[in-house]
Design a protein around this motif. Structure first.
Motif, mmCIF file in Angstrom:
data_model
loop_
_atom_site.group_PDB
_atom_site.id
_atom_site.type_symbol
_atom_site.label_atom_id
_atom_site.label_comp_id
_atom_site.label_asym_id
_atom_site.label_seq_id
_atom_site.Cartn_x
_atom_site.Cartn_y
_atom_site.Cartn_z
ATOM 1 N N VAL A 1 -11.212 30.011 -24.284
ATOM 2 C CA VAL A 1 -12.516 29.511 -24.738
ATOM 3 C C VAL A 1 -12.921 30.189 -26.031
ATOM 4 O O VAL A 1 -13.374 29.544 -26.985
ATOM 5 C CB VAL A 1 -13.571 29.731 -23.634
ATOM 6 N N PHE A 2 -12.762 31.504 -26.110
ATOM 7 C CA PHE A 2 -13.167 32.234 -27.311
ATOM 8 C C PHE A 2 -12.257 31.937 -28.503
ATOM 9 O O PHE A 2 -12.656 32.171 -29.645
ATOM 10 C CB PHE A 2 -13.189 33.742 -27.026
ATOM 11 N N SER A 3 -11.067 31.443 -28.249
ATOM 12 C CA SER A 3 -10.162 31.084 -29.341
ATOM 13 C C SER A 3 -10.223 29.600 -29.693
ATOM 14 O O SER A 3 -9.528 29.154 -30.602
ATOM 15 C CB SER A 3 -8.720 31.456 -28.973
ATOM 16 N N ASP A 4 -11.062 28.854 -28.994
ATOM 17 C CA ASP A 4 -11.202 27.413 -29.229
ATOM 18 C C ASP A 4 -12.284 27.182 -30.278
ATOM 19 O O ASP A 4 -13.464 27.469 -30.046
ATOM 20 C CB ASP A 4 -11.555 26.700 -27.923
ATOM 21 N N ALA A 5 -11.895 26.652 -31.422
ATOM 22 C CA ALA A 5 -12.854 26.444 -32.517
ATOM 23 C C ALA A 5 -13.942 25.447 -32.130
ATOM 24 O O ALA A 5 -15.107 25.609 -32.528
ATOM 25 C CB ALA A 5 -12.121 25.962 -33.770
ATOM 26 N N THR A 6 -13.598 24.448 -31.346
ATOM 27 C CA THR A 6 -14.587 23.452 -30.936
ATOM 28 C C THR A 6 -15.675 24.079 -30.081
ATOM 29 O O THR A 6 -16.865 23.761 -30.225
ATOM 30 C CB THR A 6 -13.907 22.312 -30.164
ATOM 31 N N VAL A 7 -15.299 24.979 -29.189
ATOM 32 C CA VAL A 7 -16.281 25.653 -28.342
ATOM 33 C C VAL A 7 -17.218 26.511 -29.187
ATOM 34 O O VAL A 7 -18.443 26.499 -29.002
ATOM 35 C CB VAL A 7 -15.578 26.504 -27.280
ATOM 36 N N LEU A 8 -16.655 27.252 -30.121
ATOM 37 C CA LEU A 8 -17.485 28.111 -30.974
ATOM 38 C C LEU A 8 -18.447 27.279 -31.821
ATOM 39 O O LEU A 8 -19.615 27.642 -31.982
ATOM 40 C CB LEU A 8 -16.588 28.973 -31.867
ATOM 41 N N VAL A 9 -17.967 26.168 -32.359
ATOM 42 C CA VAL A 9 -18.831 25.290 -33.138
ATOM 43 C C VAL A 9 -19.940 24.712 -32.261
ATOM 44 O O VAL A 9 -21.092 24.585 -32.690
ATOM 45 C CB VAL A 9 -18.007 24.160 -33.790
ATOM 46 N N SER A 10 -19.598 24.379 -31.014
ATOM 47 C CA SER A 10 -20.618 23.815 -30.121
ATOM 48 C C SER A 10 -21.720 24.822 -29.814
ATOM 49 O O SER A 10 -22.899 24.446 -29.731
ATOM 50 C CB SER A 10 -19.958 23.348 -28.822
ATOM 51 N N PHE A 11 -21.374 26.091 -29.663
ATOM 52 C CA PHE A 11 -22.397 27.119 -29.444
ATOM 53 C C PHE A 11 -23.274 27.261 -30.689
ATOM 54 O O PHE A 11 -24.492 27.400 -30.584
ATOM 55 C CB PHE A 11 -21.754 28.456 -29.081
ATOM 56 N N ARG A 12 -22.649 27.224 -31.856
ATOM 57 C CA ARG A 12 -23.437 27.302 -33.092
ATOM 58 C C ARG A 12 -24.377 26.109 -33.201
ATOM 59 O O ARG A 12 -25.574 26.274 -33.517
ATOM 60 C CB ARG A 12 -22.511 27.354 -34.298
ATOM 61 N N ASN A 13 -23.865 24.901 -32.961
ATOM 62 C CA ASN A 13 -24.700 23.707 -33.035
ATOM 63 C C ASN A 13 -25.846 23.765 -32.032
ATOM 64 O O ASN A 13 -26.984 23.374 -32.340
ATOM 65 C CB ASN A 13 -23.865 22.454 -32.764
ATOM 66 N N THR A 14 -25.562 24.258 -30.832
ATOM 67 C CA THR A 14 -26.595 24.328 -29.804
ATOM 68 C C THR A 14 -27.692 25.298 -30.190
ATOM 69 O O THR A 14 -28.881 25.027 -29.972
ATOM 70 C CB THR A 14 -25.970 24.736 -28.454
ATOM 71 N N LEU A 15 -27.319 26.432 -30.769
ATOM 72 C CA LEU A 15 -28.331 27.402 -31.201
ATOM 73 C C LEU A 15 -29.174 26.849 -32.340
ATOM 74 O O LEU A 15 -30.401 27.017 -32.354
ATOM 75 C CB LEU A 15 -27.654 28.709 -31.613
ATOM 76 N N VAL A 16 -28.537 26.178 -33.298
ATOM 77 C CA VAL A 16 -29.287 25.559 -34.395
ATOM 78 C C VAL A 16 -30.230 24.492 -33.850
ATOM 79 O O VAL A 16 -31.412 24.418 -34.229
ATOM 80 C CB VAL A 16 -28.320 24.962 -35.436
ATOM 81 N N PHE A 17 -29.722 23.670 -32.962
ATOM 82 C CA PHE A 17 -30.548 22.642 -32.348
ATOM 83 C C PHE A 17 -31.730 23.263 -31.614
ATOM 84 O O PHE A 17 -32.865 22.786 -31.723
ATOM 85 C CB PHE A 17 -29.701 21.812 -31.387
ATOM 86 N N MET A 18 -31.483 24.318 -30.845
ATOM 87 C CA MET A 18 -32.541 24.962 -30.080
ATOM 88 C C MET A 18 -33.654 25.469 -30.995
ATOM 89 O O MET A 18 -34.847 25.255 -30.731
ATOM 90 C CB MET A 18 -31.967 26.131 -29.274
ATOM 91 N N ILE A 19 -33.293 26.131 -32.073
ATOM 92 C CA ILE A 19 -34.296 26.728 -32.962
ATOM 93 C C ILE A 19 -35.202 25.653 -33.546
ATOM 94 O O ILE A 19 -36.443 25.736 -33.464
ATOM 95 C CB ILE A 19 -33.605 27.542 -34.072
ATOM 96 N N PHE A 20 -34.605 24.632 -34.139
ATOM 97 C CA PHE A 20 -35.408 23.620 -34.820
ATOM 98 C C PHE A 20 -36.116 22.691 -33.826
ATOM 99 O O PHE A 20 -37.273 22.310 -34.044
ATOM 100 C CB PHE A 20 -34.530 22.803 -35.776
#
Length: 316
Positions: A81-100
């Protein structure tokens, strides 16, 4: 002649003892009745919350595709999971989505609640409250389907309306920044009604005498809201922000229906990755690992909120 005073005295002495015997019996009956009423809720929480959480943690340590027998993998799922780029991008997108999304949701709800809290006929206030809460009772999937047509770049109503004023068609759902902004807009439109009702209730609980005293001291308009309304509304703000952040971190329907995570992975969220790994790729172990990480993130963010609330939340 028989003396009747002794039996009477014994009777009076026995009454407190009898009452003491009946009191524990009543207490046991009350506790039993409370347990009967609480049992369905407790059983529901255990069956539908505690057991799935424990099951997800256990399953995250195994490889399982439903067809074959599960095999123990230990921490291998987490390493993948930690080596999966898609998973890492999804966490980033989710955090950005949450903030805004949460910021827009709270600001919109608070502004509308303050507006309706002013002088307005009671029937009109009821109409606005119902209208603002109505999107929340709709299915997120059905709302997203309608919004997908409204924001379509080629034949959507939104681009047609702005085209009347000479504005070129906007790629709402086909550009990275436009897609995320559209998903946030649709989500906020549907979710702000909950925070709105919380703020309306919180504003109604603020004594009018406090506002009158602040007005006598010269506080008016924005200054009054910053110095008086917001501090007294801070417990409601805490509840609204905690619920809003938890819901935003679990967003799924809007990005799944509107953009399917695209363009590219620009709107792919964590719950979408869990769904794809589990039900499209049949990698339930990795899906559970992602779910456990999301659970830890939600708990960590909530803990930080309650920690900060000690400084910024004021109770009357």
């Amino acid at each position: 002649m028989t003396d009747t005073r002794i039996p009477a005295a014994r009777t009076r002495a026995a009454r407190p003892a009898a009452a003491a015997v009946r009191r524990p019996a009543r207490e046991r009956g009350t506790r039993l009745l409370a347990a009967v009423f609480l049992a369905p809720t407790v059983v529901g929480i255990v069956v539908f919350t505690v057991v799935p959480i424990i099951g997800s943690v256990v399953l995250s340590l195994f490889r399982w595709n439903v067809i074959d027998a599960p095999g123990f993998a230990g921490a291998a799922n987490y390493r993948e999971v930690f080596s999966d780029a898609t998973v890492l991008v999804s966490f980033r997108n989710t955090l950005v989505f949450m903030i805004f999304a949460v910021a827009a949701q709270l600001l919109t709800a608070l502004a509308l609640a303050l507006t309706l809290n002013g002088r307005m006929p009671g029937w009109l206030r009821s109409v606005f409250r119902s209208a603002f809460f109505f999107p929340l009772v709709l299915s997120a999937a059905s709302v997203s389907v309608v919004m997908k047509y409204l924001f379509n770049q080629d034949f959507g109503v939104v681009n047609w309306l702005i085209g009347v004023f000479g504005v070129a068609p906007v790629p709402w759902l086909t550009s990275e920044h436009g897609a995320m902004a559209t998903v946030i807009l649709v989500y906020v439109w549907q979710q702000f009604g909950f925070s709105f009702l919380l703020f309306v209730g919180g504003l109604n609980n603020i004594p009018k005498e406090i506002h009158e005293a602040a007005a006598l001291d010269g506080a008016t308009g924005l200054r009054k809201h910053l110095a008086v309304t917001l501090p007294l509304l801070s417990p409601t703000l805490l509840v609204a922000s905690v619920v809003g952040i938890i819901n935003a971190l679990q967003v799924f329907e809007q990005p799944y229906v509107l953009t399917d995570g695209g363009p590219g992975d620009s709107t792919r969220t964590v719950v979408m990755v869990i769904y794809e790994k589990a039900f499209e790729q049949l990698r339930f172990g990795e899906a559970s690992a992602v779910g456990v990480l999301l659970f830890v993130l939600i708990m960590a963010v909530t803990a930080v909120q309650f920690r900060l609330s000690r400084r910024f939340v004021h109770y009357q």
